[in-house]
Design an enzyme around this catalytic site. Structure first.
Site, mmCIF file in Angstrom:
data_model
loop_
_atom_site.group_PDB
_atom_site.id
_atom_site.type_symbol
_atom_site.label_atom_id
_atom_site.label_comp_id
_atom_site.label_asym_id
_atom_site.label_seq_id
_atom_site.Cartn_x
_atom_site.Cartn_y
_atom_site.Cartn_z
ATOM 1 N N SER A 145 -5.973 0.649 -9.313
ATOM 2 C CA SER A 145 -5.751 -0.190 -8.134
ATOM 3 C C SER A 145 -6.695 -1.395 -8.141
ATOM 4 O O SER A 145 -6.706 -2.162 -9.094
ATOM 5 C CB SER A 145 -5.898 0.650 -6.860
ATOM 6 N N ASP A 301 -0.294 -2.591 -4.634
ATOM 7 C CA ASP A 301 -0.040 -1.689 -3.512
ATOM 8 C C ASP A 301 -0.792 -2.126 -2.262
ATOM 9 O O ASP A 301 -0.623 -1.539 -1.188
ATOM 10 C CB ASP A 301 -0.342 -0.229 -3.878
#
Length: 539
Positions: A145, A301
């Site tokens: 991430s 995300d």
């Protein structure tokens, strides 16, 4: 705050990618050492090859464990595999494909050898399983991430499309460590020749018109600037602009595993967090060039929303605006569809939910808790204070069951197109109606033993009756929405709250706090929160 926060990275801040990849293959972890074991947090296994925490041995064993897990669960369909732009993602993908191929798993990778955002992989799983096949698909997304460039990450998404729950990740991690401890003899590997392809980008972008009013955005001529921050969304934004005829500029199309173009985050590290003013400092220089400017992290995300009038929005503020807008502009959503939030998200969301006459569904930290509700339509929106959210299609069916930063960034343009107001202006209207909360997260020192006790702390262990001058109305160690353990505590009054949770990576615990009575009151809440928690932990 580091003295260099928000300033451009220097050569000395950059990783040596060759050294990083060499360490991936060279270093062999010792899983008797906790820091070198496979550990699945809320978003998979993360670590750096330089620390013997994310190496070929780990990935081969995790992938073998996933194969065994899906066999035990009767999952026989294709397994979608995608990766982001981190330097360790390509080597990890190669290792995973070797193990999957050797085990006879049908694998689908990107048709164009492109990067795959986390939401695109979730979308692919849901689309396959909705199509009525006799088998079920699942997936692996290779990403840490927004973590620094030296890190790698590896995450499993089962057939529901979202992050695997702790039962699955616990089994996979334990089995992977068992495999490594036994010398990895149970790992099967072969040259990955039988690998199919899937157009993640095309399918995702083609479907956007069923969840976002892209025609309204086009008609209004909203000027959009999108900065992928060197992440997996880079070619997605380009295709979105082309397909839907939008006035959309990819502000920085550069992909660089060193992330040398970034400004440093609050602690002086390179971190691709689109909700951080320090990490987004270079992006913010373009704020007046567009009607809305957006950022995404490495796997897309998370979202960051920048408006000319408000700058970079606090994620909590944008979530509140998004909820207010969506639940009044999606007539096909179920009348009883709840609003999902993590219990460390702003109470502004509670007040918006009450004004809408909607049920609030408050869950522990972790997007996995929203998955069942998004799948069956009982929760139309799920959001986290850390700039992660997703919501349902216009017809009330599931879009993704993982966070979708591209979607939330596009929603900001729809809001501007339909309302004629920026999300910053709309948040000002919410504060005029409900009050203007002040929110902050800080860290406090804690030993490993104290963190372990905090993770298991029961609200009843807190003896305080007041917080910053107001009676305490709730002491929570379980989330109101689903009764799941918080992994810490939340203490609430009518005008403020704090939550304390142990960090998974550092010897600190996190104090989230919010007050509707201003910055000075928030400071008082934070100070008393630390005293309350320290007393409950025994000093």
């Amino acid at each position: 705050m580091n003295d260099r926060a928000g300033t451009p990275a220097h050569e000395s801040d950059l990783i040596d990618v060759h050294e990083l990849v060499a360490a991936y293959y060279k270093l062999v972890p010792d899983v008797s050492k906790p820091e070198q074991k496979v550990v699945f947090g809320t978003s998979g296994h993360r670590g750096s090859s330089l620390d013997a925490a994310f190496n070929e041995t780990h990935i081969a064993a995790i992938t073998q464990a996933i194969v065994e897990y899906r066999t035990g669960q009767g999952i026989t369909g294709p397994l979608f595999v995608g990766r982001d732009t981190h330097g360790l993602s390509r080597p990890a993908e190669t290792t995973a494909l070797e193990v999957l191929t050797a085990n006879g798993v049908r694998v689908l990778v990107d048709e164009y050898d492109d990067y795959v955002p986390t939401p695109a992989l979730s979308h692919a799983i849901i689309a396959y399983n909705r199509a009525g096949h006799d088998d079920q698909a699942d997936g692996i997304v290779i990403t840490p991430s927004h973590n620094p460039p030296r890190d790698g990450g590896f995450k499993y998404n089962p057939p529901h499309g979202g992050p695997a729950d702790s039962d699955a990740t616990g089994w996979i991690a334990n089995r992977a460590n068992e495999i490594i401890a036994a010398g990895s003899h149970d790992v099967k590997r072969a040259e990955p020749t039988e690998v199919e392809t899937y157009d993640f980008r095309g399918h995702y972008v083609d479907d956007l018109e069923n969840i976002i009013d892209v025609e309204a955005i086009r008609r209004a001529g909203v000027r959009i600037g999108a900065d992928p921050l060197g992440g997996a969304s880079v070619h997605y934004w380009q295709l979105i602009g082309e397909k839907y005829g939008l006035d959309l500029t990819v502000v920085n199309p550069l992909v660089d595993p060193q992330w040398g173009f970034m400004t440093l985050d609050w602690d002086g590290k390179i971190r691709m967090d689109p909700s951080s003013p320090s990490a987004m400092a270079s992006v913010l220089t373009h704020r007046d060039d567009f009607d809305v400017l957006t950022g995404n992290d490495a796997d897309a995300d998370r979202h960051g929303i920048v408006t000319p009038d408000g700058g970079l929005m606090n994620p909590n503020h944008y979530l509140a605006v998004a909820i207010q807008y969506l639940y009044t502009h999606r007539p096909q959503w179920r009348d009883d569809a709840a609003i999902g939030k993590t219990l460390v998200s702003s109470t502004m969301i509670d007040r918006v939910a009450e004004s809408l006459g909607r049920r609030l569904w408050e869950v522990p930290v972790g997007f996995k808790w929203f998955v069942p509700g998004l799948i069956d339509g009982s929760v139309a929106f799920g959001g986290e204070e850390s700039a992660g959210a997703s919501f349902l299609r216009k017809d009330g069916t599931a879009w993704t069951t993982d966070k979708d930063g591209i979607l939330l960034a596009l929603l900001a343009s729809e809001i501007i197109a339909v309302t004629g107001k920026t999300p910053s202006q709309l948040y000002s209207e919410l504060t005029a109606q409900f009050g203007d909360p002040v929110y902050e997260r800080v860290d406090a020192p804690a030993s490993k033993e104290q963190k372990a006790r905090l993770g298991k702390l029961n609200g009843s262990a807190i003896t305080a009756e007041t917080l910053a001058g107001h009676p305490i109305t709730a002491k929570l160690s379980e989330a109101p929405g689903n009764g799941a353990a918080v992994g810490g505590v939340k203490v609430v009054t009518d005008v403020a709250w704090f939550a304390a949770r142990p960090s998974g990576t550092e010897d600190v615990y996190k104090i989230y706090a919010e007050s509707f009575e201003g910055p000075e009151h928030l400071t008082l809440v934070q100070a008393e929160a630390k005293a309350i928690v320290d007393a409950a932990l025994g000093g």
